[in-house]
Design an enzyme around this catalytic site. Structure first.
Site: not given
Length: 850
Positions: A577, A582, A685
């Protein structure tokens, strides 16, 4: 009102569903009735004619795919019925998993794999003149999730069924998924994700279990026949929730649980009087309003209407689910005081927290429990997983909105809050008004749902060791002081069936030939691969697998973007995403620094050719994230057209990232970018999926990266950047991006270049300049510039390592071999033993039911 039992939809075609799976060269120990290729061929032919009214000569690939799905569904349905019958007969304690997302991807391949029918189906279809690989591409991804939260929920369902735990997942039957992403002139454009356009063969409609849900209205004082106060929620609007089930088959087909999804409908679809008067829009207005609730995953909440729809979505799905759970409980029991013995309700992130006041309302207003009795039940049945430290995901609702939509629930939360503050808080900090203000579930004009979940649940867990520590220290420190035993950690995991066996059959076959197939259900057995790092022939086979996977991805890149890339180059992958924390823009800064070096040094030494691959969606209302996508594509436009860069650097943005695209990228990745600001990523993950498939990680000490480091060893992971404590200290002392700009010559030259007209587009836009100015003038809140220098150092280490193929392959193999701890099977066992107190149930074989 029409009876819910008559609410049948054309999408129910094929009316029931199931799952399963297997890999070439592996044998699944299945309890399903044996099925030969000839029998499966006959069943596929039968569905082609009986279900789809087609003859083989005129059938399309989509119809062959549907017929194959129906045939596999028929086969698995036997086990589905037996599983649910045994759960009922044994009166099991069952997990009810509440999640707004389930990112399941495609199901035919996984269903074939789990049932051991992959090669059987391939042979049956070949006899029918069909290619299974072609038919698999007829399936679209289910539009039921967005990112890691939904993918984790799907992994958990797989592990729950594989380990034979009684469980039901609950969510929303979205008509449209998040969105289909298209890139037009380098910018993200959102298109509807109409994943149900042609129906779905895996879902079962259950109109007989439809539920009516009240909204809005008002609360009036009322006293019952005993003179006790009994408030009434009146003048409500009703919405109908219609359930659809998707059976979830565990590996080997022993247990078939299911996922129940709620579709919203109006209780009155059509006003004939309005229609006859010519008011055609008003005649169907209630139908439109009712259907809007389950129309779209995560409606844009930058508007007041969007916020209201998000709240209604959350209440709709948990209210339907609670009624369904209580209906199921009442089939065998009459006294709801015993509910905690038979049910555990798990809140997957904060979105479903409104289930807590809803269960209180049912117990107090409808079942006439005393408050203390109801509260005891609630605190025993709910458990809560927090998945983020980001404030925007902690679900704070404007008081006025909450009161208007759910007036009775607001009263109940107010009473929970009063008793909490006057009870536990006052006992811990007597007379401390400031503590009460900080801990109040209602304050500053909002209702705080995450603290409500903490106060009301038997267990509160994070999803990685660092994240769980920060929950207690930073997010909920006072709550942790009140309830220290309630907080715990459950590090996330992934299912090896989809994320190795299914997505990477070449590597799966190599592993199985070398150490057997026990790793598919006991991933820790991958440790047996470690000695093979000293075997030249095995390492060559390992490299060949990776190279062939990279050839496949190179072909996909060419097909989707027209760009030619070299499979022998370093494939540097960041797929997740799009969010500032991030730090896709940190990756882009490194790409720009490489490009600048190539322009200055046409044949650069000590760096391998590199293909940098991004795939990500930005939330429609997230302007900075969309600007980063635009900047990536503007940079790619320049680099990919530059003759000097042709042999050294390519930049790719693959649009419309989803599970199926991830399954193609992950097996081909050499380098896994896990570069979030330390302290911001709960777990991640993608780091586990990429590492398991033989990618080396470059990452910060954030989320599960820390635990991956502990498993693989510091020599086999590229760690950089400030720690969470260093980030916090820098934030407290004041982070000034201009100071870094002035102090570091290379960074200053890079940012000046970005701010020039070099990357300007023909239409005059310059997103690369906009990004540089956002970093400098926007305060760099995620410390991109602060970590840039150390990131460059780590990337130089990557370059040196990749230039030694044997050394790199050994690192990559150790990543595969040492990540067995990150199986969702391990995670689910920990939840079951330590939080849910759940026992597995072996489903016996027996005579055919159907």
């Amino acid at each position: 009102m029409k009876s819910p039992k008559k609410t049948v939809d054309s999408r129910a075609r094929g009316a029931v569903a199931v799952t399963g799976k297997q890999t070439p060269g592996s044998a699944v120990q299945s309890l399903l009735p044996p099925l030969s290729a000839d029998e499966l061929e006959l069943t596929i032919r039968h569905h082609l004619t009986a279900s789809l009214a087609r003859c083989p000569i005129s059938a399309t690939p989509h119809e062959w795919w549907l017929s194959t799905c129906f045939a596999i569904r028929d086969h698995v349905l036997e086990r589905f019925v037996r599983t649910q019958d045994q759960h009922h007969v044994q009166d099991v304690r069952r997990l009810y998993y509440l999640s707004m997302e389930y990112l399941t991807g495609r199901l035919l391949y996984s269903n074939l794999l789990n049932t051991g029918l992959l090669e059987t189906a391939r042979s049956a279809l070949q006899a029918l003149g069909q290619d299974l690989e072609v038919l698999l591409d007829e399936e679209c991804d289910m539009g039921l999730g967005n990112g890691g939260l939904g993918r984790l929920a799907a992994c958990f369902l797989d592990s729950l069924a594989t380990l034979q735990y009684p469980a039901i997942g609950y969510g929303i039957h979205y008509e449209f998924g998040l969105f289909q992403q298209e890139i037009c002139d380098g910018q993200q454009v959102e298109k509807p994700d109409n994943w149900l356009l042609f129906g779905n063969p895996w879902q079962i409609q259950r109109p007989e279990n439809a539920q009516k849900i009240p909204l809005y209205g008002r609360v009036v004082d009322h006293f019952d026949e005993r003179g006790d106060w009994c408030p009434l929620w009146v003048d409500t609007q009703e919405i109908l929730g219609v359930p659809w089930d998707i059976p979830i088959v565990g590996y080997g087909g022993k247990t078939v649980n299911f996922l129940r999804l709620w579709e919203s409908r109006a209780t009155h679809d059509f006003d004939l009087e309005d229609f006859n008067r010519g008011d055609y829009t008003d005649a169907v207005l209630e139908k439109i309003r009712g259907e809007n609730i389950s129309k779209v995953l995560y409606p844009n909440d930058t508007t007041e209407n969007g916020k209201e729809l998000r709240l209604i979505q959350q209440y709709f799905f948990v209210a339907c689910s609670l009624r369904d759970i209580l209906r199921r409980y009442r089939n065998a029991h009459s006294d709801l005081h015993g509910l905690p013995e038979k049910a555990i309700l798990h809140i997957n992130d904060t979105h479903p927290t409104v289930a807590i006041p809803e269960l209180m309302r049912i117990l107090i207003d409808e079942e006439r429990f005393h408050w203390e009795e109801a509260w005891e039940v609630v605190q025993k049945v709910f458990a809560y997983t927090n998945h983020t430290l980001m404030p925007e995901a902690l679900e704070c609702w404007n008081i006025g909105l909450f009161q208007r939509v759910l007036p009775r629930h607001y009263q109940i939360i107010g009473e929970i809050n009063r008793r909490f503050l006057e009870g536990d808080v006052e006992r811990k900090w007597p007379g401390d008004a400031e503590k009460k203000r900080a801990l109040s579930l209602i304050g500053d004009g909002v209702v705080r749902m995450a603290p409500l979940a903490v106060v009301s649940s038997r267990s509160v867990n994070g999803v990685a060791a660092l994240h769980s520590r920060l929950i207690g220290e930073r997010l909920f420190p006072e709550f942790h002081a009140l309830y220290p035993k309630r907080f715990n950690n459950k590090t996330n995991g992934i299912t090896p069936r989809r994320w190795l066996q299914q997505c990477n059959p070449r590597l799966s076959e190599l592993i199985t030939r070398s150490i057997g197939e026990g790793w598919k259900t006991h991933l820790e057995e991958l440790r047996a691969l470690e000695p093979f790092g000293r075997h030249r022939e095995f390492l060559e086979s390992f490299r060949r697998v990776k190279h062939r996977n990279k050839e496949d991805l190179a072909q996909l890149i060419r097909d989707r973007t027209g760009l030619l890339v070299d499979p022998s180059a370093l494939f540097d992958v960041q797929i997740k995403r799009l969010h500032e924390y991030k730090r896709q823009h940190l990756n882009l800064l490194h790409v720009l620094s490489l490009y600048r070096r190539i322009l200055h040094e046409p044949s650069p030494s000590q760096i391998p050719p590199r293909v940098v691959i991004f795939a990500a969606k930005a939330a429609p209302g997230y302007a900075i994230a969309k600007m980063i996508i635009h900047a990536i594509n503007a940079t790619a436009r320049k680099i990919n057209a530059c003759p000097q860069a042709q042999d050294w650097l390519k930049l790719v943005f693959l649009p419309n990232y989803n599970v199926s695209l991830a399954e193609k990228i992950i097996p081909a990745a050499d380098l896994s970018e896990q570069i979030s600001t330390a302290g911001k990523e709960a777990s991640g993950t993608g780091n586990m999926k990429l590492g398991l498939n033989g990618a080396c990680t470059i990452g910060t000490l954030d989320g599960a990266n820390i635990e991956i480091l502990e498993e693989v060893g510091r020599d086999n992971i590229f760690i950089f950047g400030k720690t969470e404590a260093e980030v916090e200290a820098l934030r407290n002392q004041g982070h000034d991006p201009w100071e870094l700009y002035r102090r570091h010559e290379e960074l200053r030259e890079l940012l000046d270049w970005m701010r020039s007209d070099f990357f300007a587009l023909p239409d005059g836009q310059n997103p690369v300049r906009a990004l540089a100015e956002q970093l400098l003038y926007g305060g760099d809140p995620f410390f991109v510039l602060a970590d840039y220098k150390d990131y460059r150092r780590a990337q130089s280490w990557v370059d040196q390592s990749f230039l030694d193929p044997k050394h790199w392959s050994q690192k990559a193999l150790l990543n595969t071999a040492r990540l067995g701890r990150f199986s969702s099977d391990r995670t689910i066992r920990e939840y079951a033993d330590e939080i849910w107190k759940l026992s597995a149930l072996e489903i016996p074989e027996g005579p055919k039911i159907l």
